[in-house]
Scaffold this motif. Structure first.
Motif, PDB file in Angstrom:
ATOM      1  N   LYS A   1       0.848  -1.213   0.000  1.00 49.57           N
ATOM      2  CA  LYS A   1       0.000   0.000   0.000  1.00 49.57           C
ATOM      3  C   LYS A   1       0.874   1.250   0.000  1.00 49.57           C
ATOM      4  O   LYS A   1       1.929   1.280   0.673  1.00 49.57           O
ATOM      5  N   PRO A   2       0.461   2.290  -0.715  1.00 49.05           N
ATOM      6  CA  PRO A   2       1.298   3.490  -0.816  1.00 49.05           C
ATOM      7  C   PRO A   2       1.615   4.094   0.552  1.00 49.05           C
ATOM      8  O   PRO A   2       0.754   4.154   1.430  1.00 49.05           O
ATOM      9  N   GLY A   3       2.847   4.497   0.718  1.00 48.87           N
ATOM     10  CA  GLY A   3       3.235   5.239   1.927  1.00 48.87           C
ATOM     11  C   GLY A   3       3.593   4.374   3.123  1.00 48.87           C
ATOM     12  O   GLY A   3       4.023   4.900   4.159  1.00 48.87           O
ATOM     13  N   VAL A   4       3.405   3.046   3.019  1.00 46.84           N
ATOM     14  CA  VAL A   4       3.627   2.193   4.193  1.00 46.84           C
ATOM     15  C   VAL A   4       5.089   2.274   4.654  1.00 46.84           C
ATOM     16  O   VAL A   4       5.376   2.480   5.843  1.00 46.84           O
ATOM     17  N   TYR A   5       6.023   2.127   3.721  1.00 45.80           N
ATOM     18  CA  TYR A   5       7.443   2.161   4.122  1.00 45.80           C
ATOM     19  C   TYR A   5       7.857   3.572   4.538  1.00 45.80           C
ATOM     20  O   TYR A   5       8.670   3.726   5.449  1.00 45.80           O
ATOM     21  N   ASP A   6       7.256   4.590   3.899  1.00 46.32           N
ATOM     22  CA  ASP A   6       7.587   5.969   4.303  1.00 46.32           C
ATOM     23  C   ASP A   6       7.232   6.167   5.776  1.00 46.32           C
ATOM     24  O   ASP A   6       8.004   6.732   6.556  1.00 46.32           O
ATOM     25  N   GLY A   7       6.029   5.693   6.162  1.00 48.49           N
ATOM     26  CA  GLY A   7       5.579   5.846   7.554  1.00 48.49           C
ATOM     27  C   GLY A   7       6.478   5.072   8.510  1.00 48.49           C
ATOM     28  O   GLY A   7       6.860   5.565   9.574  1.00 48.49           O
ATOM     29  N   LEU A   8       6.819   3.833   8.113  1.00 48.90           N
ATOM     30  CA  LEU A   8       7.680   2.990   8.957  1.00 48.90           C
ATOM     31  C   LEU A   8       9.026   3.686   9.192  1.00 48.90           C
ATOM     32  O   LEU A   8       9.519   3.761  10.326  1.00 48.90           O
ATOM     33  N   PHE A   9       9.601   4.196   8.108  1.00 46.91           N
ATOM     34  CA  PHE A   9      10.919   4.846   8.216  1.00 46.91           C
ATOM     35  C   PHE A   9      10.829   6.152   9.006  1.00 46.91           C
ATOM     36  O   PHE A   9      11.710   6.465   9.802  1.00 46.91           O
ATOM     37  N   GLU A  10       9.736   6.886   8.784  1.00 47.53           N
ATOM     38  CA  GLU A  10       9.607   8.180   9.467  1.00 47.53           C
ATOM     39  C   GLU A  10       9.534   7.978  10.981  1.00 47.53           C
ATOM     40  O   GLU A  10      10.235   8.631  11.748  1.00 47.53           O
TER      41      GLU A  10
END
Ligand SMILES: Cc1ncc(COP(=O)(O)O)c(C=O)c1O
Length: 438
Positions: free
Chosen positions: A326-335
């Motif tokens: 799903k879009p943004g999942v890894y961005d959120g995890l990394f953030e």
């Protein structure tokens, strides 16, 4: 504010039985007897013990719960498949679908084979490499962990008295001396020493196995690509152990994140929402050593297992992978992981406690050391007692973590991170006053 409830009689009785009936007793998150716990349940980013305490969980089952505990998408997929049976030995529909999804996801994968654990995946990866190269020796890196089998449980993170390179040290009784004779050990992040060992044993080596991020030590710039170049030049298969990094550092694992492709890789843990899985993936010509043509000729590699590719783990993995895409999942995890890393580093410097945060945002730890952290010998120089004490103080403040790791999940919220940093501040304060009084 978290206030830990005292141990209930019920939990105390379970702990006693655990000690009586299990040789090493129930696993303890911090190794302090006061903090031993029996888990009642895990939900999302939380873990509850049998005395009614709920912790923010960064242990995450030692990594597999990348989606948090009991993720609804995984639970619903598993519930549904249970109606249709949960072990066929034969491949089911989900097993085939998962094989295709893995080949799409993992850069080095032309073909895959399933197991039930990460240890099996690394064990079979090494067997395949030996069959492919028709050589026996394996080179691993000091401090790297590849599971519990005999070739792997050598010079790992439990090696308190290392030998000179490339001599291996067994980490358990019961490992045959003949196996030790087939393992060479090199220092992580030191390509010059590694190259000398590899080149002088090139004609005996079946493969080189490495955790691309070794425990929580990231590879130095160029280390993995140099190792790739070295092994490629000598025709020695390079095996990435991605049991921790697979699907965690990126959807395509560390090989995508660090942009270096091995010949074979072993995966596990994060793929399937906590359902037992191991995956061996790699180049077709190496994987085909386990194919029917080779087996018919009597030279094939056997890779079988009763639960390999079982439908429960397969549907759980497919559901988990859909969530991860799903879009943004890894961005959120990394953030969120990065915010916690930075918060911990800032606290250590505020309280003037020498420490560094090492790893990548989805998996890292705070190491109490004045120096750099590039390899296992640097880890040995860290203050392990303070690290263990910090984990105990965190647990008293409602945060549980893995020994030598914070694993972050995609469901840890901003509030979880804020609460963890607040707990860490209070733990650091206490640590600082304990250090001042000794
Ligand atoms: C890098 C690595 N490889 C292999 C394993 C073994 O996996 P399992 O415990 O599923 O056998 C682990 C487990 O912690 C691991 O961290």
């Amino acid at each position: 504010m978290f206030e830990r409830k005292p141990r209930s009689e019920y939990e105390a009785a379970l702990l006693d039985k655990g000690k009586r009936f299990m040789p090493s007793g129930p696993r303890n998150p911090t190794r302090s007897p006061d903090q031993a716990m029996i888990v009642k349940r895990g939900r999302g980013s939380r873990l509850e013990d049998c005395s009614g305490n709920t912790y923010i969980d960064y242990l995450l089952g030692s990594g597999p719960m990348l989606l948090g505990h009991s993720h609804p998408a995984v639970v619903s997929a598993v519930r549904e498949i249970l109606e249709d049976g949960n072990a066929y030995l034969l491949a089911g529909e989900a097993c085939i679908e998962l094989a295709e999804a893995m080949v799409d996801a993992i850069p080095c994968a032309d073909k895959v084979y399933f197991q039930s654990t990460g240890s099996e995946a690394t064990f079979f990866a090494l067997r395949l490499a030996r069959a492919f190269r028709k050589r026996d020796k394996i080179l691993k890196f000091e401090g790297g962990y590849h599971g519990m089998h005999d070739y792997a449980l050598v010079s790992t993170q439990w090696t308190y008295a290392p030998a000179d390179f490339p001599t291996p040290v067994a980490n358990s009784a019961g490992i045959p001396a003949s196996v030790l004779g087939e393992v060479l050990v090199a220092p992580f992040n030191d390509i010059d020493t590694t190259a000398k060992i590899v080149e002088s044993h090139a004609d005996e080596l079946a493969g080189v196995i490495v955790e691309p991020m070794q425990r929580t030590i990231p590879p130095r710039d160029g280390f993995l690509s140099d190792l790739r170049e070295l092994t490629q030049r000598l025709g020695i298969p390079l095996v990435f152990d991605e049991v921790v990094t697979g699907f965690r550092l990126a959807y395509g694992g560390a090989q995508e994140y660090y942009d270096v492709q091995p010949d074979i890789c072993a995966l596990g843990k994060s793929i399937s929402g906590g359902h037992p899985i191991g995956v061996l993936a790699g180049r077709a010509d190496i994987m085909d050593c386990a194919g029917p043509a080779k087996l018919m000729s009597g030279e094939g590699v056997l890779l079988s297992g009763t639960y390999s590719g079982n439908p429960v783990s397969a549907v759980a993995a497919l559901a988990a992978m859909r969530e991860l895409r799903k879009p943004g999942v890894y961005d959120g995890l990394f953030e969120r992981g990065r915010r916690l890393m930075e918060g911990l580093a800032a606290l250590a410097s505020e309280f003037e406690i020498p420490a560094i945060v090492s790893g990548e945002p989805p998996a890292f730890d705070l190491w109490f050391t004045e120096g750099d952290l590039a390899n296992f010998r640097d880890m040995l120089r860290c203050d392990g007692k303070t690290q263990a004490r910090f984990a105990q103080l965190l647990m008293d403040r409602g945060v549980v973590k893995a020994h030598e790791k914070f694993f972050v999940s995609i469901v840890h919220s901003d509030q979880d991170i804020d609460d963890t940093i607040a707990a860490a501040r209070s733990a650091m304060e206490q640590l600082s006053s304990e250090r001042a009084s000794t």
